[in-house]
Design a protein around this motif. Structure first.
Motif, PDB file in Angstrom:
ATOM      1  N   THR A 133      15.702 -59.559 -33.985  1.00 35.13           N
ATOM      2  CA  THR A 133      16.390 -59.141 -32.653  1.00 35.13           C
ATOM      3  C   THR A 133      16.730 -60.594 -31.901  1.00 35.13           C
ATOM      4  OG1 THR A 133      14.316 -59.297 -31.472  1.00 35.13           O
ATOM      5  CG2 THR A 133      15.161 -57.235 -32.705  1.00 35.13           C
ATOM      6  N   GLN A 143      15.919 -60.866 -28.780  1.00 31.30           N
ATOM      7  CA  GLN A 143      14.727 -61.179 -27.905  1.00 31.30           C
ATOM      8  C   GLN A 143      13.854 -62.177 -28.710  1.00 31.30           C
ATOM      9  OE1 GLN A 143      14.106 -60.288 -24.737  1.00 31.30           O
ATOM     10  NE2 GLN A 143      12.620 -61.860 -24.864  1.00 31.30           N
ATOM     11  N   GLU A 144      13.704 -61.816 -30.112  1.00 33.22           N
ATOM     12  CA  GLU A 144      12.928 -62.680 -31.059  1.00 33.22           C
ATOM     13  C   GLU A 144      13.318 -64.140 -31.142  1.00 33.22           C
ATOM     14  OE1 GLU A 144      11.149 -59.238 -33.671  1.00 33.22           O
ATOM     15  OE2 GLU A 144      12.334 -60.413 -34.329  1.00 33.22           O
ATOM     16  N   TYR A 145      14.608 -64.432 -31.235  1.00 37.15           N
ATOM     17  CA  TYR A 145      15.340 -65.599 -31.087  1.00 37.15           C
ATOM     18  C   TYR A 145      15.055 -66.332 -29.831  1.00 37.15           C
ATOM     19  CZ  TYR A 145      18.276 -64.982 -35.223  1.00 37.15           C
ATOM     20  OH  TYR A 145      18.686 -64.924 -36.639  1.00 37.15           O
ATOM     21  N   ALA A 163      13.464 -64.240 -37.181  1.00 32.34           N
ATOM     22  CA  ALA A 163      13.740 -63.188 -36.091  1.00 32.34           C
ATOM     23  C   ALA A 163      15.008 -62.295 -36.494  1.00 32.34           C
ATOM     24  CB  ALA A 163      14.052 -64.258 -34.942  1.00 32.34           C
ATOM     25  N   GLN A 186      12.691 -65.963 -27.772  1.00 36.97           N
ATOM     26  CA  GLN A 186      11.253 -66.539 -27.768  1.00 36.97           C
ATOM     27  C   GLN A 186      10.691 -67.367 -28.544  1.00 36.97           C
ATOM     28  OE1 GLN A 186       9.285 -62.571 -28.641  1.00 36.97           O
ATOM     29  NE2 GLN A 186       9.546 -61.819 -26.418  1.00 36.97           N
ATOM     30  N   ALA A 187      11.576 -67.766 -29.807  1.00 42.83           N
ATOM     31  CA  ALA A 187      11.051 -68.902 -30.519  1.00 42.83           C
ATOM     32  C   ALA A 187      12.112 -70.308 -30.350  1.00 42.83           C
ATOM     33  CB  ALA A 187      11.235 -68.182 -31.989  1.00 42.83           C
ATOM     34  N   GLU A 200       9.104 -68.345 -36.794  1.00 43.59           N
ATOM     35  CA  GLU A 200       9.342 -67.381 -36.087  1.00 43.59           C
ATOM     36  C   GLU A 200      11.185 -67.236 -35.688  1.00 43.59           C
ATOM     37  OE1 GLU A 200       6.998 -69.160 -35.410  1.00 43.59           O
ATOM     38  OE2 GLU A 200       5.172 -67.982 -35.177  1.00 43.59           O
TER      39      GLU A 200
END
Length: 478
Positions: free
Chosen positions: A312, A314-316, A310, A318-319, A306
Motif C-alpha cells: 500500500t 501508506q506502507e511505502y 509494501a 512509512q518505510a 518493509e
C-alpha cells in the motif's frame, strides 16, 4: 554555479559512467564517510567533545568544498545566524518563528538562485538537510523552556535546557555521515554519541558496529548499481520520447510503474550508504533487542525490507525517508493540532514538505497526489470492511493472499510512480506531457471521480449499513 576544484578525473569518470559530475562527486563524498568514520574510531573516539566537533566540522567543510566550492559557506553563515538568534532569544516562541523563517527563506532564496535543471546536485542539497536540523533545534529549545508536565514523551526525549555553543552546533550540523543527504537526528543523540554514551560496554572504546555498517554499505551499493543500470535503460527522458508516445496506454502505465520503482533505488542506495557511515561511527545505537543483540537502527532513513514488501502507499511512505517523515510529523503535523482538523494539518504538512524540496511545480503536484492516494486507501478500507470479500478471498489456500498482495502491490507502485513523474521531471510542461499520454488517469480518478463517488454514494451507504447493526447491538446491551 561556483567553479569547483579542478579535478579532471571526476569529470572523465562521470562521462564514462554516464552520470552527471555533480552526482558523482556526491557519491564519492558519501563513500568518503567510511574512511572518515575509521579515522574517528581510531584517533578521535573518546577525545574531548570539542575535539570531535572540530573534526566533524573541518572534515565536512572539506567535503562540501569538493562538491560545491566556496558555496558551502552558505551553510556556515546559516548556522552562525541561528546561533546568534538562539543566544539572543533562548527558547522563546519568537526564536522559533524567526529561526523557522530564517532557515526556510535562506533555502528558498537558494532554490530561486540555482538552475536545478542543469545541476542535479548543488549547495542547496545539504542546505535542505540543515534547514530541518536547525529548525528542530529551535523547537527543542522551546520545549526545554516549558515545564516537563506540559511536554509529550516524544518532546521530552529531545527537549534542550541550554543553547549549544557555536562549535557544538557546527559539529552537530556537519557530522560527515549525515550533512549531505541526511538522516535527521536529534542534538541529544549527537551529544550522547560524542560523550561516549554508545561506547562498547566491555572495552569502553568504539562500539562493535563495523559489520552492521558494512552490511548497509553492500546493500546501498547494490541499490545504486540497480539504479545506474536502469537509468541507462529507462532514463527520465524516455518518458518524453516518441518511443514512449507510440506505446499503448496499458504499456505506458506499466513502463511508468517500473520506471518509478527503479528511480527510487537511487534514494534507497544513498540512504543505506549514509546509514552505514553513521553505524560505523556509532551514532545509531538504539538499545538491544529481546535477545540482547545491539540495535543499530537509531538513524535508519529507509527500512529496505518493509519497503520491498509494501503493498500500500501508506506502507511505502512509512518505510521511505523515515527520519524526514518523523520530523514532519513531530514539528509540523503535531504542532498544528490547534487547527482541529486532521486533513488540514496533513495537507499543510505535505505543502511544507513540497516547499522544502523546492519551487518547481512538480513537487507540489507529487505531494498533492500523495494526499489523495492515501485518502483513497483509507476510503477503500471503509468500503470493503462491511463486505468481507477480501477476508473470504484471503482464506483461499495458497493463492488468495498472494493474489491480493500482488494486486495491491501493482496499484500502490503505479500510484506512487504516477505521482513521481512530476517529482522527477520538475516543470509542468514536461510532466504534463507524460500525464497527457495516459489521459491523466491518476488525476481523474483520485482527485475528481473517487472523492465525488465516495462523498455522494459510498459514504452514505456505509453509514446506512452500519445503523441497523449499531441499533441491534444497542438493544442487546439493554
Amino acid at each position: 554555479m561556483e567553479e569547483l576544484p579542478d579535478l579532471g578525473y571526476v569529470e572523465r569518470l562521470a562521462a564514462t559512467l554516464g552520470a552527471s559530475e555533480s552526482a558523482l562527486r556526491l557519491l564519492i563524498s558519501l563513500f568518503a564517510g567510511y574512511p572518515l568514520a575509521v579515522i574517528h574510531r581510531l584517533v578521535f573516539y573518546g577525545q574531548a567533545p570539542n575535539v570531535q566537533h572540530l573534526f566533524f566540522t573541518l572534515a565536512s567543510l572539506a567535503i562540501g568544498y569538493f562538491n560545491f566550492g566556496w558555496e558551502i559557506a552558505h551553510s556556515f553563515i546559516n548556522i552562525v545566524l541561528c546561533h546568534v538568534l538562539m543566544r539572543s532569544l533562548g527558547g522563546s516562541l519568537l526564536c522559533i518563528v524567526l529561526a523557522f523563517t530564517l532557515n526556510v527563506m535562506y533555502l528558498l532564496v537558494g532554490y530561486y538562485s540555482v538552475d536545478t535543471f542543469n545541476v542535479t546536485v548543488c549547495w542547496t542539497t545539504p542546505q535542505c538537510v540543515l534547514t530541518l536540523r536547525l529548525t528542530a533545534l529551535a523547537f527543542n529549545l522551546y520545549d526545554g523552556s516549558k515545564n516537563e508536565d506540559e511536554l509529550s514523551a516524544e518532546q521530552k526525549e529531545t527537549a534542550l535546557k541550554d543553547v549549544p555553543s557555536l562549535l557544538e552546533m557546527t559539529g552537530f550540523s556537519y557530522f560527515f555521515g549525515a550533512f549531505l543527504t541526511g538522516p535527521q537526528f536529534s542534538f541529544k543523540r549527537y551529544m550522547n554519541f560524542v560523550n561516549g554514551a554508545y561506547s562498547d560496554s566491555i572495552t569502553g572504546g568504539p562500539p562493535r558496529s563495523v559489520m552492521p555498517a558494512l552490511q548497509r554499505l553492500m546493500a546501498g551499493v547494490l541499490y545504486t548499481l540497480v539504479y545506474q543500470v536502469s537509468d541507462l535503460i529507462i532514463p527520465d527522458s524516455f518518458l518524453l520520447s516518441q518511443s514512449f508516445a507510440d506505446m499503448t496506454i496499458i504499456t505506458k502505465c506499466l513502463v511508468i510503474t517500473l520506471w518509478g520503482k527503479l528511480m527510487l533505488s537511487k534514494y534507497v542506495g544513498c540512504w543505506l550508504i549514509t546509514e552505514g557511515v553513521c553505524i560505523m561511527a556509532g551514532l545509531t545505537y538504539n538499545g538491544r533487542d529481546e535477545n540482547g543483540n545491539c540495535l543499530w537502527n537509531g538513524c535508519a532513513n529507509i527500512h529496505a525490507v518493509e519497503f520491498e514488501k509494501a503493498s500500500t502507499c501508506q506502507e511505502y511512505i512509512q518505510a521511505f525517508n523515515v527520519n524526514t517523515n518523523k520530523w514532519m510529523a513531530k514539528y509540523i503535523f503535531k504542532r498544528l493540532k490547534w487547527l482541529g482538523n486532521r486533513h488540514i494539518s496533513q495537507f499543510a504538512t505535505l505543502f511544507f514538505l513540497a516547499l522544502w524540496h523546492g519551487l518547481h511545480s512538480g513537487y507540489y503536484n507529487n505531494f498533492a497526489l500523495e494526499f489523495f492516494v492515501v485518502k483513497f486507501e483509507r476510503d477503500m478500507a471503509l468500503v470493503l470492511a462491511p463486505v468481507g470479500l477480501i477476508h473470504k478471498f484471503r482464506s483461499i489456500p495458497a493463492l488468495g493472499p498472494s493474489i491480493i498482495w500482488l494486486v495491491k502491490k501493482l496499484y500502490a507502485q503505479f500510484a506512487l510512480s504516477y505521482a513521481l513523474v512530476s517529482f522527477s521531471l520538475f516543470n509542468y510542461d514536461r510532466y504534463l506531457k507524460v500525464y497527457a499520454e495516459v489521459y491523466y488517469v491518476g488525476h481523474l480518478f483520485l482527485v475528481l471521480l473517487w472523492p465525488l463517488l465516495f462523498a455522494l454514494v459510498l459514504s452514505p451507504m456505509i453509514r446506512k449499513s452500519s445503523k441497523p447493526r449499531d441499533t441491534k447491538e444497542a438493544k442487546k446491551t439493554e
